[in-house]
Design a protein around this motif. Structure first.
Motif, PDB file in Angstrom:
ATOM      1  N   LEU A   1       0.834  -1.202   0.000  1.00 37.11           N
ATOM      2  CA  LEU A   1       0.000   0.000   0.000  1.00 37.11           C
ATOM      3  C   LEU A   1       0.870   1.254   0.000  1.00 37.11           C
ATOM      4  O   LEU A   1       0.599   2.201  -0.740  1.00 37.11           O
ATOM      5  CB  LEU A   1      -0.948   0.007   1.203  1.00 37.11           C
ATOM      6  CG  LEU A   1      -1.832   1.252   1.345  1.00 37.11           C
ATOM      7  CD1 LEU A   1      -2.783   1.377   0.152  1.00 37.11           C
ATOM      8  CD2 LEU A   1      -2.610   1.200   2.648  1.00 37.11           C
ATOM      9  N   LYS A   2       1.921   1.256   0.809  1.00 35.85           N
ATOM     10  CA  LYS A   2       2.830   2.411   0.834  1.00 35.85           C
ATOM     11  C   LYS A   2       3.504   2.593  -0.526  1.00 35.85           C
ATOM     12  O   LYS A   2       3.663   3.718  -0.991  1.00 35.85           O
ATOM     13  CB  LYS A   2       3.875   2.248   1.936  1.00 35.85           C
ATOM     14  CG  LYS A   2       3.310   2.389   3.324  1.00 35.85           C
ATOM     15  CD  LYS A   2       4.356   2.562   4.403  1.00 35.85           C
ATOM     16  CE  LYS A   2       5.366   1.467   4.447  1.00 35.85           C
ATOM     17  NZ  LYS A   2       6.289   1.567   5.594  1.00 35.85           N
TER      18      LYS A   2
ATOM     19  N   HIS B   1      -1.853   8.730  -3.748  1.00 40.59           N
ATOM     20  CA  HIS B   1      -3.097   8.567  -2.983  1.00 40.59           C
ATOM     21  C   HIS B   1      -3.255   7.097  -2.590  1.00 40.59           C
ATOM     22  O   HIS B   1      -2.485   6.246  -3.025  1.00 40.59           O
ATOM     23  CB  HIS B   1      -4.318   9.019  -3.804  1.00 40.59           C
ATOM     24  CG  HIS B   1      -4.504   8.233  -5.070  1.00 40.59           C
ATOM     25  ND1 HIS B   1      -5.095   6.987  -5.088  1.00 40.59           N
ATOM     26  CD2 HIS B   1      -4.161   8.524  -6.350  1.00 40.59           C
ATOM     27  CE1 HIS B   1      -5.125   6.534  -6.334  1.00 40.59           C
ATOM     28  NE2 HIS B   1      -4.556   7.449  -7.119  1.00 40.59           N
ATOM     29  N   CYS B   2      -4.255   6.824  -1.765  1.00 45.09           N
ATOM     30  CA  CYS B   2      -4.549   5.448  -1.336  1.00 45.09           C
ATOM     31  C   CYS B   2      -5.939   5.008  -1.789  1.00 45.09           C
ATOM     32  O   CYS B   2      -6.565   4.163  -1.155  1.00 45.09           O
ATOM     33  CB  CYS B   2      -4.431   5.324   0.183  1.00 45.09           C
ATOM     34  SG  CYS B   2      -2.740   5.402   0.762  1.00 45.09           S
ATOM     35  N   ASN B   3      -6.431   5.588  -2.873  1.00 49.90           N
ATOM     36  CA  ASN B   3      -7.742   5.203  -3.408  1.00 49.90           C
ATOM     37  C   ASN B   3      -7.564   4.008  -4.336  1.00 49.90           C
ATOM     38  O   ASN B   3      -7.652   4.134  -5.555  1.00 49.90           O
ATOM     39  CB  ASN B   3      -8.378   6.378  -4.155  1.00 49.90           C
ATOM     40  CG  ASN B   3      -8.585   7.573  -3.250  1.00 49.90           C
ATOM     41  OD1 ASN B   3      -8.808   7.406  -2.060  1.00 49.90           O
ATOM     42  ND2 ASN B   3      -8.496   8.759  -3.807  1.00 49.90           N
TER      43      ASN B   3
ATOM     44  N   HIS C   1      -1.386   3.459  11.375  1.00 50.31           N
ATOM     45  CA  HIS C   1      -0.489   3.286  10.222  1.00 50.31           C
ATOM     46  C   HIS C   1      -1.221   3.581   8.917  1.00 50.31           C
ATOM     47  O   HIS C   1      -0.690   4.271   8.043  1.00 50.31           O
ATOM     48  CB  HIS C   1       0.072   1.870  10.176  1.00 50.31           C
ATOM     49  CG  HIS C   1       1.116   1.573  11.202  1.00 50.31           C
ATOM     50  ND1 HIS C   1       2.105   2.453  11.559  1.00 50.31           N
ATOM     51  CD2 HIS C   1       1.331   0.465  11.941  1.00 50.31           C
ATOM     52  CE1 HIS C   1       2.881   1.905  12.475  1.00 50.31           C
ATOM     53  NE2 HIS C   1       2.424   0.694  12.736  1.00 50.31           N
ATOM     54  N   LEU C   2      -2.425   3.059   8.791  1.00 47.38           N
ATOM     55  CA  LEU C   2      -3.201   3.267   7.561  1.00 47.38           C
ATOM     56  C   LEU C   2      -3.554   4.739   7.379  1.00 47.38           C
ATOM     57  O   LEU C   2      -3.474   5.269   6.270  1.00 47.38           O
ATOM     58  CB  LEU C   2      -4.462   2.401   7.570  1.00 47.38           C
ATOM     59  CG  LEU C   2      -4.205   0.894   7.447  1.00 47.38           C
ATOM     60  CD1 LEU C   2      -5.472   0.108   7.758  1.00 47.38           C
ATOM     61  CD2 LEU C   2      -3.674   0.541   6.071  1.00 47.38           C
ATOM     62  N   GLU C   3      -3.918   5.394   8.453  1.00 48.14           N
ATOM     63  CA  GLU C   3      -4.261   6.816   8.361  1.00 48.14           C
ATOM     64  C   GLU C   3      -3.052   7.666   8.001  1.00 48.14           C
ATOM     65  O   GLU C   3      -3.171   8.632   7.257  1.00 48.14           O
ATOM     66  CB  GLU C   3      -4.892   7.288   9.677  1.00 48.14           C
ATOM     67  CG  GLU C   3      -6.283   6.745   9.864  1.00 48.14           C
ATOM     68  CD  GLU C   3      -6.879   7.013  11.237  1.00 48.14           C
ATOM     69  OE1 GLU C   3      -6.132   7.468  12.145  1.00 48.14           O
ATOM     70  OE2 GLU C   3      -8.080   6.771  11.405  1.00 48.14           O
ATOM     71  N   LYS C   4      -1.878   7.304   8.500  1.00 42.07           N
ATOM     72  CA  LYS C   4      -0.664   8.067   8.215  1.00 42.07           C
ATOM     73  C   LYS C   4      -0.307   8.048   6.728  1.00 42.07           C
ATOM     74  O   LYS C   4       0.257   9.015   6.229  1.00 42.07           O
ATOM     75  CB  LYS C   4       0.511   7.545   9.036  1.00 42.07           C
ATOM     76  CG  LYS C   4       0.474   7.990  10.477  1.00 42.07           C
ATOM     77  CD  LYS C   4       1.661   7.441  11.247  1.00 42.07           C
ATOM     78  CE  LYS C   4       1.537   7.802  12.718  1.00 42.07           C
ATOM     79  NZ  LYS C   4       2.615   7.184  13.500  1.00 42.07           N
ATOM     80  N   VAL C   5      -0.618   6.952   6.035  1.00 42.40           N
ATOM     81  CA  VAL C   5      -0.302   6.908   4.602  1.00 42.40           C
ATOM     82  C   VAL C   5      -1.423   7.501   3.755  1.00 42.40           C
ATOM     83  O   VAL C   5      -1.308   7.590   2.550  1.00 42.40           O
ATOM     84  CB  VAL C   5       0.054   5.496   4.102  1.00 42.40           C
ATOM     85  CG1 VAL C   5       1.323   5.001   4.741  1.00 42.40           C
ATOM     86  CG2 VAL C   5      -1.087   4.533   4.280  1.00 42.40           C
ATOM     87  N   GLY C   6      -2.536   7.881   4.402  1.00 46.30           N
ATOM     88  CA  GLY C   6      -3.593   8.584   3.669  1.00 46.30           C
ATOM     89  C   GLY C   6      -4.831   7.769   3.342  1.00 46.30           C
ATOM     90  O   GLY C   6      -5.592   8.153   2.441  1.00 46.30           O
ATOM     91  N   VAL C   7      -5.059   6.691   4.045  1.00 44.66           N
ATOM     92  CA  VAL C   7      -6.280   5.899   3.794  1.00 44.66           C
ATOM     93  C   VAL C   7      -7.494   6.704   4.232  1.00 44.66           C
ATOM     94  O   VAL C   7      -7.535   7.263   5.324  1.00 44.66           O
ATOM     95  CB  VAL C   7      -6.241   4.548   4.535  1.00 44.66           C
ATOM     96  CG1 VAL C   7      -7.583   3.850   4.491  1.00 44.66           C
ATOM     97  CG2 VAL C   7      -5.160   3.662   3.942  1.00 44.66           C
ATOM     98  N   VAL C   8      -8.475   6.785   3.348  1.00 38.92           N
ATOM     99  CA  VAL C   8      -9.755   7.433   3.647  1.00 38.92           C
ATOM    100  C   VAL C   8     -10.727   6.303   3.955  1.00 38.92           C
ATOM    101  O   VAL C   8     -10.908   5.388   3.165  1.00 38.92           O
ATOM    102  CB  VAL C   8     -10.246   8.292   2.446  1.00 38.92           C
ATOM    103  CG1 VAL C   8     -11.589   8.900   2.750  1.00 38.92           C
ATOM    104  CG2 VAL C   8      -9.216   9.348   2.115  1.00 38.92           C
TER     105      VAL C   8
END
Length: 113
Positions: free
Chosen positions: A59-60, A68-70, A103-110
Motif C-alpha cells: 500500500l505504501k 493517494h490510497c484510493n 499506520h493506515l491513516e498516516k499513509v492517507g487511507v480514507v
C-alpha cells in the motif's frame, strides 16, 4: 515485542482464527498470551502479522507511486490483491487495532470509500 504489540497480534490472531474456523468461540489457546501459545500457533500468528505488514508495504508503495490510497478493489500490486485487502481493512475498521489503524491513516487511507 511490546505489550501493546502483543495484544494487537493476539486480537488479530483470535479474529482470524474465528473467521477461518467459522465458529462462535476461538479455542482456549487464542486467549492465552503469546508466550503461552504452542509453537504451531505462534507460527500461524506470526505468519498473519507478516502478511498484514507485507500488504501494508505494498500500500505504501502504491501511495508513493500514485500519490493517494484510493485503490480500486480489483487492483493487483506485485501479484497481490491490494484492492481487496484495503477494502477488508475498511470493512473491519471498528475492529482494527489502534496501531494498524494509525499506520493506515498516516499513509492517507480514507475510511468512507
Amino acid at each position: 515485542m511490546s505489550a501493546e504489540e502483543e495484544r494487537e497480534f493476539m486480537r488479530v490472531w483470535t479474529r482470524e482464527h474465528r473467521r477461518k474456523k467459522n465458529i462462535a468461540k476461538a479455542p482456549r489457546i487464542a486467549k492465552k498470551p503469546i508466550y503461552d501459545m504452542s509453537v504451531d500457533d505462534k507460527r500461524e500468528y506470526q505468519r498473519e502479522s507478516k502478511a498484514w505488514s507485507k500488504m501494508f508495504k505494498l500500500l505504501k508503495q502504491f501511495q508513493k507511486r500514485e500519490g493517494h490510497c484510493n485503490v480500486r478493489q480489483d487492483h493487483m500490486e506485485n501479484g497481490q490483491k491490494l484492492g481487496v485487502w484495503l477494502h477488508n481493512q475498511r470493512t473491519i475498521k471498528g475492529k482494527l487495532g489502534a496501531l494498524r489503524k494509525s499506520h493506515l491513516e498516516k499513509v492517507g487511507v480514507v475510511w468512507n470509500q
